[in-house]
Design an enzyme around this catalytic site. Structure first.
Site, PDB file in Angstrom:
ATOM      1  N   LYS A  28     -34.658  25.264  93.631  1.00  0.00           N
ATOM      2  CA  LYS A  28     -33.975  26.122  94.602  1.00  0.00           C
ATOM      3  C   LYS A  28     -32.462  25.922  94.507  1.00  0.00           C
ATOM      4  O   LYS A  28     -31.959  24.806  94.599  1.00  0.00           O
ATOM      5  CB  LYS A  28     -34.450  25.818  96.025  1.00  0.00           C
ATOM      6  CG  LYS A  28     -35.851  26.294  96.316  1.00  0.00           C
ATOM      7  CD  LYS A  28     -36.280  25.997  97.741  1.00  0.00           C
ATOM      8  CE  LYS A  28     -35.710  26.999  98.727  1.00  0.00           C
ATOM      9  NZ  LYS A  28     -36.253  26.775 100.093  1.00  0.00           N
ATOM     10  N   ILE A  29     -31.769  27.036  94.333  1.00  0.00           N
ATOM     11  CA  ILE A  29     -30.312  27.043  94.253  1.00  0.00           C
ATOM     12  C   ILE A  29     -29.798  28.053  95.273  1.00  0.00           C
ATOM     13  O   ILE A  29     -30.276  29.195  95.300  1.00  0.00           O
ATOM     14  CB  ILE A  29     -29.839  27.423  92.842  1.00  0.00           C
ATOM     15  CG1 ILE A  29     -30.286  26.372  91.825  1.00  0.00           C
ATOM     16  CG2 ILE A  29     -28.317  27.588  92.802  1.00  0.00           C
ATOM     17  CD1 ILE A  29     -29.921  26.706  90.386  1.00  0.00           C
TER      18      ILE A  29
END
Length: 366
Positions: free
Chosen positions: A141-142
């Site tokens: 997750k970014i």
């Protein structure tokens, strides 16, 4: 085992059901497996707040914390090791799902939220977490911050699957899709394969209503506008998705084996008790999407959920809702800016809370 009929119907409509929660207790007790077997769950999302609740509220981590303490590892290494362990186990549990449906069976692990405004550090952390968990059905997750966008491109170009989080506006969502396509293009240009690469774009819903409802009240606006913007905003995001993933640019990548970046509806637990507890599921039904739900929301839909009109039939109405909100005096650009800043800060606060909890436990078990 038989699946819940309402959730099975949702899946058949093209909405993948994911659980927005993870803990070691949930894995070990068989609860996660039962949700897969009986409630159509085909993916899991996590965030620092979820891990803070899991680790601070369970004895299941005691043995690992003791082992880490006697090795005198840093708090940062301990955090990575503990969270990666849970995510790896969840990936293994969901591996059969991933084999049947490669876009699903995924588990998400977030880069440290304090890196949200540092492109190079985010990309480096993404690579480290991908190596650490070492499972093909992992998502890193970014956040969709301005600094996060080039990190998304770099991470995809490195062959790492990404869940882009904290998206609040259709405009930023378009930038996220561009970052994804740019990453695929860069990988192809460097001679890499697109096989196995997947991505989702987590578009937040209920937090939009919370912020806009507050501003509508302050402006003395028509109360009938409340509780409408979150869904309308997401519907317009899906319209953008359809445009981008029917373009010639996309078709060229698809011909080389690329998968579309699916919209993921996040923040789907209702914050206002006056609203239907399933509204962020019922009103966001569209093919090729994901809806990640807290267990409470998942069970509510399983009990009394009903599908609304398909998203594709709602674009004109959705645009009208957002125009009405703006006409009522709500600065939408400022809403989205505030939500992004608050979203990052909430995860930073949870991460700090988690860090302090793990530090205390390491000291106690040394």
């Amino acid at each position: 085992m038989a699946q819940n009929e309402k959730l099975a119907e949702l899946s058949e409509a093209g909405v993948a059901v994911w659980l927005d929660d993870l803990s070691r207790d949930r894995i070990r007790s068989g609860n996660l497996q039962s949700l897969v077997d009986e409630h159509s769950v085909v993916g899991v999302t996590t965030n620092p707040t979820i891990f803070a609740a899991a680790i601070s509220g369970s004895e299941s981590y005691d043995d690992q914390l003791h082992a880490l303490a006697v090795r005198k590892v840093s708090v940062e290494e301990a955090l990575r090791t503990i969270t990666a362990s849970d995510v790896r186990d969840a990936c293994d549990l969901l591996a059969p799902v991933a084999e049947m449906s490669p876009g699903d069976g995924r588990v998400s692990l977030e880069v440290a939220p304090g890196l949200a405004h540092d492109t190079d550090a985010t990309a480096a952390e993404a690579g480290h977490l991908w190596w650490l968990v070492d499972r093909p059905n992992l998502f890193i997750k970014i956040p969709a911050t301005e600094a996060g966008l080039p990190a998304i491109t770099e991470t995809i170009a490195n062959g790492i699957s990404v869940n882009v989080t904290l998206i609040f506006s259709p405009e930023r969502y378009r930038a996220v899709m561009d970052a994804y396509l740019s990453g695929l293009e860069k990988r192809v240009a460097e001679g890499g394969s697109l096989a196995g690469i997947a991505s989702v774009a987590s578009f937040f819903v209920s937090r939009v209503d919370t912020e806009i409802d507050k501003r509508l009240d302050k402006a003395g606006a028509d109360p009938s506008l409340k509780g409408k913007a979150g869904i309308a905003n997401a519907q317009l995001a899906y319209q953008a998705y359809e445009e981008v993933f029917s373009s010639e640019r996309w078709r060229s990548l698809e011909a080389q084996g690329a998968r579309p970046q699916r919209p993921l509806w996040a923040s789907t637990g209702v914050k206002n008790p006056e609203y239907s507890d399933t509204m962020y599921i019922s009103e966001l039904i569209a093919p090729g999407t994901v809806n990640t739900m807290p267990e409470k929301t998942l069970m509510a839909y399983a009990d009394h959920g009903a599908p609304g009109a398909p998203v594709q039939k709602s674009y004109d109405e959705a645009a009208a809702v957002m125009r009405s909100v703006a006409d009522a005096g709500v600065d939408l650009d400022d809403v989205f800016r505030v939500l992004e800043e608050e979203g990052v800060q909430k995860f930073v606060d949870s991460w700090d809370e988690l860090t302090e909890s793990v530090r205390t436990q390491l000291e106690d078990k040394a």
